[in-house]
Design a protein around this motif. Sequence first.
Motif, PDB file in Angstrom:
ATOM      1  N   LYS A  62       1.028   4.200  -2.963  1.00  0.00           N
ATOM      2  CA  LYS A  62       0.833   5.634  -2.744  1.00  0.00           C
ATOM      3  C   LYS A  62       1.967   6.441  -3.382  1.00  0.00           C
ATOM      4  O   LYS A  62       1.757   7.500  -3.980  1.00  0.00           O
ATOM      5  CB  LYS A  62       0.763   5.913  -1.234  1.00  0.00           C
ATOM      6  CG  LYS A  62       0.436   7.368  -0.894  1.00  0.00           C
ATOM      7  CD  LYS A  62       0.269   7.537   0.607  1.00  0.00           C
ATOM      8  CE  LYS A  62      -0.146   8.971   0.931  1.00  0.00           C
ATOM      9  NZ  LYS A  62       0.780   9.986   0.383  1.00  0.00           N
TER      10      LYS A  62
ATOM     11  N   THR B 100       0.836  -1.211   0.000  1.00  0.00           N
ATOM     12  CA  THR B 100       0.000   0.000   0.000  1.00  0.00           C
ATOM     13  C   THR B 100       0.866   1.254   0.000  1.00  0.00           C
ATOM     14  O   THR B 100       0.577   2.247  -0.696  1.00  0.00           O
ATOM     15  CB  THR B 100      -0.943  -0.008   1.204  1.00  0.00           C
ATOM     16  OG1 THR B 100      -1.763  -1.180   1.158  1.00  0.00           O
ATOM     17  CG2 THR B 100      -1.837   1.224   1.205  1.00  0.00           C
TER      18      THR B 100
ATOM     19  N   ASP C 219       1.462   9.306  -6.385  1.00  0.00           N
ATOM     20  CA  ASP C 219       1.943  10.689  -6.270  1.00  0.00           C
ATOM     21  C   ASP C 219       2.841  11.055  -7.448  1.00  0.00           C
ATOM     22  O   ASP C 219       2.724  12.144  -8.040  1.00  0.00           O
ATOM     23  CB  ASP C 219       2.707  10.870  -4.951  1.00  0.00           C
ATOM     24  CG  ASP C 219       1.787  10.744  -3.737  1.00  0.00           C
ATOM     25  OD1 ASP C 219       0.547  10.877  -3.938  1.00  0.00           O
ATOM     26  OD2 ASP C 219       2.283  10.488  -2.625  1.00  0.00           O
TER      27      ASP C 219
END
Length: 1012
Positions: A799, A795, A803
């Motif tokens: 992320k 996870t 980004d």
Amino acid sequence: MRPLELTLEGFTSFRNQTKINFEKLEVFAITGPTGAGKSSLLDAMTLALYGKVARKTQPKELLSQGSLKLQVSFRFLVNEAEFLVLRSWLYRTKTSQPKLTFKLEKRINGKFQPFGEQKEAEINAVIEKVLGMNFETFTKVILLPQGQFDEFLKGISTKRRQILSNLVGYEKIFQDMCSQAGKQANLLEGECNAIQEQLKNLDLSLDIELNSQRRDRSDFLAQELPQLHETVTKAQTALAAEKELLQRLKALADWQEQLEELNKQAREISELKQQLEQARVSDRLSAIWTSVNSARNRYDKTRADVEIAAKALIEKQSAFKIQAEKFSQVQAYQTKIAPQLKQREEAFNTAKIYEEQRRTINNEVKRLEKILAEKVKLLTEAEKAVKKAELELIQKNQILTIVNNEISQSSSGGERLEQLNQVIPLLIKWQGIQKQVESDRTKLQQITQELITAESDYQSAILNFQKSNAECEQSRIELDTARQNNYAAALRALLHTDDDCPVCGGVYPEAHLLPQLESSGNIKTLEKCDRAAEQTRQKAADTKTKAEATRDNLKKQEIEYRQILAEKEADLEAETQKISVILKTDKWKVKVLEQERQALDESDVKYQQYLRNKEKTVTEVQVSEQNLKSATTNLSDKQTQHLDAAHEVERQKTQLQEISDKLSKLTEGESYDNLFQKLERDKRELEHRIQHENRNYQTAHDEFRQAEQSDVKAKKDFDLASTEKQHIETEWHTSLLSVNFSEQIFQQSKIEPEVQNQWQQKIDDYNTNKIQLQTNVKRETDPIGNRTTNAEIITQHEKIVADAEEKYKQAQDEYNHSKLVIAKAEEQQEQVEKLQAQLSIKQQELGTYQILSKELRSDRFQDYILQHFEQELVEQATVFLLELTEQRYALKYENKEYKVEDNWSGGESRRVQTLSGGETFATSLSLALALSEKLSRGAKLGSLFIDEGFGTLDADTLQSVSSILLSLGKQERLVGVITHVPALGEELGTQIKVEKFLEGSRIVVTGISAKW
């Protein structure tokens, strides 16, 4: 086109079926009272060929009064090929549609066969192609309006132009040309207005964007994007590695669990292997066991066969003794009755001889009576044959006289025909290239028109793209503004006293506290609108690209067709030079050469045909003479044969009566057939009895011998089976001992091959699965090593990737937007330049068509065209006039007046008004022929029908006109003159007289040996 035969029925005044054979006609007159149907003959030809007549009348209006069926058929010759066209209309009632029949056939190998599709439209198209002319051309070139040319020749200049324009059909042509030029001018004017409107609507304000800060920002983003993309790639790689590790850990746990479950089956597999081994030992002993069973069964069977054979031998021996005694009794009976049968047979043979003689003579009498009847019939036929041969000889002599006359009036071709035959193929090729040139010019015009349309579509696509681009730019600006507001609000919320400012880098003091900013909450809505605007812009860009590709493709086609057209025109010039070299002159015309060659060719063909007809007719006369001689001799022979046959019939009847009397006396009144049947019956009964007993005796003897052999064989087979059984039993017990088996254990160990295969498959599957699972565990363990991971770590990597991708996307979107704005400004500048160049071309074309439309509305252009056409018509008419007047007169056109030069008077020139009636007829006829040649456009004209248009002719003029028409017929054309002057028909010799009667018009042909 040369007519051969016309048949019409229920057509105008011709109620009954009427036929006209043109094959023996050359120059003839169509005469008859007004309303008799002279013009109807020509209407029937056009109706057969094209399905309509010049009067624009429906077929039903041409139907004879009281008739229900209208039918026309026309047989004609084109380029030595014979065709037959038939059309019929059957009207059942006044309201129902007629039943239509259409048929077009071509003679192939002496028989007419369907030619092309048998439908009305297809037949009309094929006929136009075969004849080389449509309906309007046919009616102008076949039916010559000589009467109008008489008026044309002597009328004033204005009147002549009007008549010529009507004859050629220029009035409609000029009107159509003027209309087309006006339409094209209006179209070009509209296109010019549209281009000017596009130039007004173009926004040139975007030019400033080319030199603004947007270009610098775009260059910066172009350098920044590769670094951002590399960051995204590294993050994605790390994420993929973590996901792969987690997947391997899950797979390793699964393989280990499956291996533990498989190891629990080890004991069961071991027991199954032991049972499978015993079954396979039993299979190896199965072959010997099969031999043991076979030997035991054979021993039991042969012992039973010995007992059965001994019993059968006793029974067959007893039956043989009984049949031998019966056969001896039958032989004794045969010896006793044989003398009686022999005596009866001798008496029958004598009667048989008489019976055969009676039947033979009776059959001969019948045969002779039949022959006598045939002789009577042959005698009658021989008498008829003599009469027929005499009549046939008379007819053949008459035909021979006609053929000799035809030969004396015809002539063969010459060296000129050979020269023209050499040129004709080149002319055909020349015409083909000329048609290709015209076709390519038409195609070039079509491509040019399509290019204009494509250019208009391209301009519309540009306008649509500009509109979509502006909407997309507006949406992007609104989205950027909202994003900047949100970013500023978020930044303000993070700033506190003594924090470092991310904008200027200084420390944020409390004294300069910034006010709070409100964030925009409609970012998602604006993003959705931005995506929709971008899609619309992309579609508009695609449409513009396609329109531009279509326009460029058409420009390329235009260039290619211009090159092709230039090459074809060069080929046309080369072929023209070849033809001029052969003809040794640069002045030649295709139509004139084709007509000259056709005339010479037809003359030569007709002359050769006349020679063949004469040879054929002479042979037929000789054959007819021989046939008459043979028929006379045959008649004498048949009379003699008839008398001989009658005498022979009487003689055979007398002999038949004598033989019948002798036979009746020998048989004592009983018929020969009854005697024969009784004797044959007794002989068959005796013979059948002997054969029956003999067969029974032989059968019993054979069965006894077979029983003896079977008994011996059964005993021998039993001895062999006993020995074999003892040997195989010993071998079987030895085999069981070698594997420590008893017969009972062997029986228990027998397992079906299918079951064995299932056991073996189960063992193999166990071993394979175990090896596979061990391999899988090792394959997953080595790459994993001591590494571990979980969902939380993955996870975190996801992320990081999201980004990095968001930063890259924002930079990419900004870069694309900048490039789009710059490209739009550059493209708009280029579009303005193209529109201005296009407007200049359109304005030049508009001026040309406006001038052309103006000139076509005046009479100057028409006068120019008609003047040149009239000059060409005079040149061609001079050629015909020289031929018709034996090179005396030549037609000249000077100062809008017609004159003739008299070569017999040193080339003296005088006005046509001074010509005599016959000379005027020749001149006007030459003009009519010239117009026919020009309108036919190279199609070969094998027939002409002339409306002489004089009314009353004096004797001198009548003689001149008939001489001219007869000389015209010598040019291998079928020439028909429609006239109300009976004297002209008499001068021409051959007439088709149309006579009026209450039951309908009839045709009578005079001047040749034919009558309808």
